[in-house]
Design an enzyme around this catalytic site. Sequence first.
Site, PDB file in Angstrom:
ATOM      1  N   SER A 137       0.757  -1.074   0.121  1.00  0.00           N
ATOM      2  CA  SER A 137      -0.133  -0.008   0.010  1.00  0.00           C
ATOM      3  C   SER A 137       0.892   1.123  -0.111  1.00  0.00           C
ATOM      4  CB  SER A 137      -0.811   0.027   1.448  1.00  0.00           C
ATOM      5  OG  SER A 137      -1.497   1.124   1.339  1.00  0.00           O
ATOM      6  N   TYR A 150      -2.740  -1.192  10.361  1.00  0.00           N
ATOM      7  CA  TYR A 150      -2.695  -1.016   8.896  1.00  0.00           C
ATOM      8  C   TYR A 150      -1.306  -0.639   8.501  1.00  0.00           C
ATOM      9  CZ  TYR A 150      -4.070  -1.026   3.991  1.00  0.00           C
ATOM     10  OH  TYR A 150      -4.144  -0.895   2.577  1.00  0.00           O
TER      11      TYR A 150
HETATM   12  P1  NAD Z   1     -11.450  -5.888  -0.590  1.00  0.00           P
HETATM   13  O1  NAD Z   1     -12.210  -6.044   0.650  1.00  0.00           O
HETATM   14  O2  NAD Z   1     -12.220  -5.713  -1.554  1.00  0.00           O
HETATM   15  O3  NAD Z   1     -10.933  -7.409  -0.765  1.00  0.00           O
HETATM   16  C1  NAD Z   1     -10.323  -8.140   0.224  1.00  0.00           C
HETATM   17  C2  NAD Z   1     -10.218  -9.648   0.023  1.00  0.00           C
HETATM   18  O4  NAD Z   1      -9.571 -10.177   1.037  1.00  0.00           O
HETATM   19  C3  NAD Z   1     -11.383 -10.221  -0.150  1.00  0.00           C
HETATM   20  O5  NAD Z   1     -11.436 -11.338  -1.231  1.00  0.00           O
HETATM   21  C4  NAD Z   1     -12.007 -10.961   1.264  1.00  0.00           C
HETATM   22  O6  NAD Z   1     -12.694 -11.856   1.143  1.00  0.00           O
HETATM   23  C5  NAD Z   1     -10.627 -11.552   1.530  1.00  0.00           C
HETATM   24  N1  NAD Z   1     -10.240 -11.494   3.192  1.00  0.00           N
HETATM   25  C6  NAD Z   1     -10.610 -10.713   3.992  1.00  0.00           C
HETATM   26  N2  NAD Z   1     -10.603 -11.392   5.397  1.00  0.00           N
HETATM   27  C7  NAD Z   1      -9.905 -12.691   4.694  1.00  0.00           C
HETATM   28  C8  NAD Z   1      -9.713 -13.852   5.768  1.00  0.00           C
HETATM   29  N3  NAD Z   1      -9.550 -13.763   7.205  1.00  0.00           N
HETATM   30  N4  NAD Z   1      -9.139 -14.823   5.038  1.00  0.00           N
HETATM   31  C9  NAD Z   1      -9.015 -15.027   3.681  1.00  0.00           C
HETATM   32  N5  NAD Z   1      -9.350 -13.801   2.857  1.00  0.00           N
HETATM   33  C10 NAD Z   1      -9.775 -12.691   3.451  1.00  0.00           C
HETATM   34  O7  NAD Z   1     -10.247  -4.969  -0.248  1.00  0.00           O
HETATM   35  P2  NAD Z   1      -9.174  -4.309  -1.478  1.00  0.00           P
HETATM   36  O8  NAD Z   1      -9.377  -2.955  -1.323  1.00  0.00           O
HETATM   37  O9  NAD Z   1      -9.503  -5.185  -2.891  1.00  0.00           O
HETATM   38  O10 NAD Z   1      -7.735  -4.871  -0.744  1.00  0.00           O
HETATM   39  C11 NAD Z   1      -7.098  -6.103  -1.270  1.00  0.00           C
HETATM   40  C12 NAD Z   1      -5.553  -5.590  -0.785  1.00  0.00           C
HETATM   41  O11 NAD Z   1      -5.077  -4.203  -1.291  1.00  0.00           O
HETATM   42  C13 NAD Z   1      -5.215  -5.613   0.705  1.00  0.00           C
HETATM   43  O12 NAD Z   1      -4.083  -6.061   1.216  1.00  0.00           O
HETATM   44  C14 NAD Z   1      -5.511  -4.005   0.942  1.00  0.00           C
HETATM   45  O13 NAD Z   1      -4.782  -3.616   2.216  1.00  0.00           O
HETATM   46  C15 NAD Z   1      -4.547  -3.503  -0.253  1.00  0.00           C
HETATM   47  N6  NAD Z   1      -4.753  -2.072  -0.763  1.00  0.00           N
HETATM   48  C16 NAD Z   1      -6.038  -1.825  -0.996  1.00  0.00           C
HETATM   49  C17 NAD Z   1      -5.979  -0.357  -1.305  1.00  0.00           C
HETATM   50  C18 NAD Z   1      -7.471   0.368  -1.438  1.00  0.00           C
HETATM   51  O14 NAD Z   1      -7.573   1.588  -1.570  1.00  0.00           O
HETATM   52  N7  NAD Z   1      -8.578  -0.363  -1.898  1.00  0.00           N
HETATM   53  C19 NAD Z   1      -4.979   0.589  -1.057  1.00  0.00           C
HETATM   54  C20 NAD Z   1      -3.729  -0.139  -0.786  1.00  0.00           C
HETATM   55  C21 NAD Z   1      -3.616  -1.245  -0.603  1.00  0.00           C
END
Ligand code: NAD
Length: 255
Positions: A137, A150
Site C-alpha cells: 500500500s 494497517y
Molecule cells: P476488499 O475488501 O475488496 O478485498 C479483500 C479480500 O480479502 C476479499 O477477497 C476478502 O474476502 C479477503 N479476505 C478478508 N479477510 C480474509 C480472511 N480472513 N481470509 C481470507 N481472505 C480474506 O479489499 P481491497 O481493497 O481489494 O484490498 C486488497 C488488498 O489491497 C489489501 O491487502 C489492501 O490492504 C490492499 N490495498 C487496498 C487499497 C485500496 O484503496 N482499496 C489501497 C492499498 C492497498
Amino acid sequence: MQQGEMLKGKRALVTGSTSGIGLAVARALREEGADIILNGLGDQDEIDTLAEELGARYEGANLLDPAAIEAMMEAVGPVDILVNNAGMQHVSPVEDFPPAKWDAVIALNLTAAFHTVRLAVPGMKAKGWGRIINTASAHSTAASPFKSAYVASKHAVAGFTKTIALELAQSGVTANCISPGYVWTPLVEGQIPDTMAARGLSREEVINDVLLAKQPTKKFVQPEEVGALAVFLCREEAGNVTGANWSIDGGWTAE
Ligand code: NAD
C-alpha cells in the site's frame, strides 16, 4: 474471455481474490493464460460464479488461521505465482484501538503472507522460477492517522518482501510489492463511517478531503490498473525486478 498465452501453464494463487484488487489481479493473470486459484471470503453463490468465469479452483481458507493456510497450501500443491493480497483495515485512534483488531490486521496483512511464502518457496526453488507479489500500500512508506495497525502491517510487508527478494535472488524467484493508493473497493468503502467518526467529517468530506486529497491525480486507482502491473511483474522481462516496491498511487508518495 479472450486469453493470451504469456502465462500458459503457470499456476497462480491469489489470496483475497473474491473481491476488489485481488479479483482484478486474478482476472488479469487469467487473461494471460494462468490457471487461477481463488481465495477469499464471501457469498458462496457469487464465488461459484467467479470460479466458473475464471475456470478457477477455489480455496476458502480463512487466512487468520495458520493451520487453514497450511491445509490450503498442501491441497493446492506447488504454485508458480503467489499474490498475497488479502487484507483488512481498521480505523481508530490508537488509545481506543481494540487489541483483537490489532491482532487480526497484523495476522491477515502480514503473518498470512509469511506462511504462504514459506510454504510456496520450496516448490518455486525446485522449478527455478517463481513470482511473489505482495499487495502492500502507499501506507507501506507513508502513514495516516488512525490506521496504526494497517500502517504497521504494510511497512512490515515491504520489509519482509525486500528480505525474501535477497534470499531468493539467485533462485529465479522474484519478490516485489505493489503499493496502490486509494482504490475504490469494499475495503475503502467500509472505512468511511469510522473515518467520519474519527475526524468529525461528512461522507463527501472523507472522500474528497481525506482520501482523494492524498492523490495528486484526484482520481481513485482502478483495480484493473493494479492487475496490469501484476502481469508485468510476471513477465520474463521482469526477471531482474526484485525487492522493489511499486507505487501505483496517483502521485501520493511522490509528494
Ligand atoms: P476488499 O475488501 O475488496 O478485498 C479483500 C479480500 O480479502 C476479499 O477477497 C476478502 O474476502 C479477503 N479476505 C478478508 N479477510 C480474509 C480472511 N480472513 N481470509 C481470507 N481472505 C480474506 O479489499 P481491497 O481493497 O481489494 O484490498 C486488497 C488488498 O489491497 C489489501 O491487502 C489492501 O490492504 C490492499 N490495498 C487496498 C487499497 C485500496 O484503496 N482499496 C489501497 C492499498 C492497498
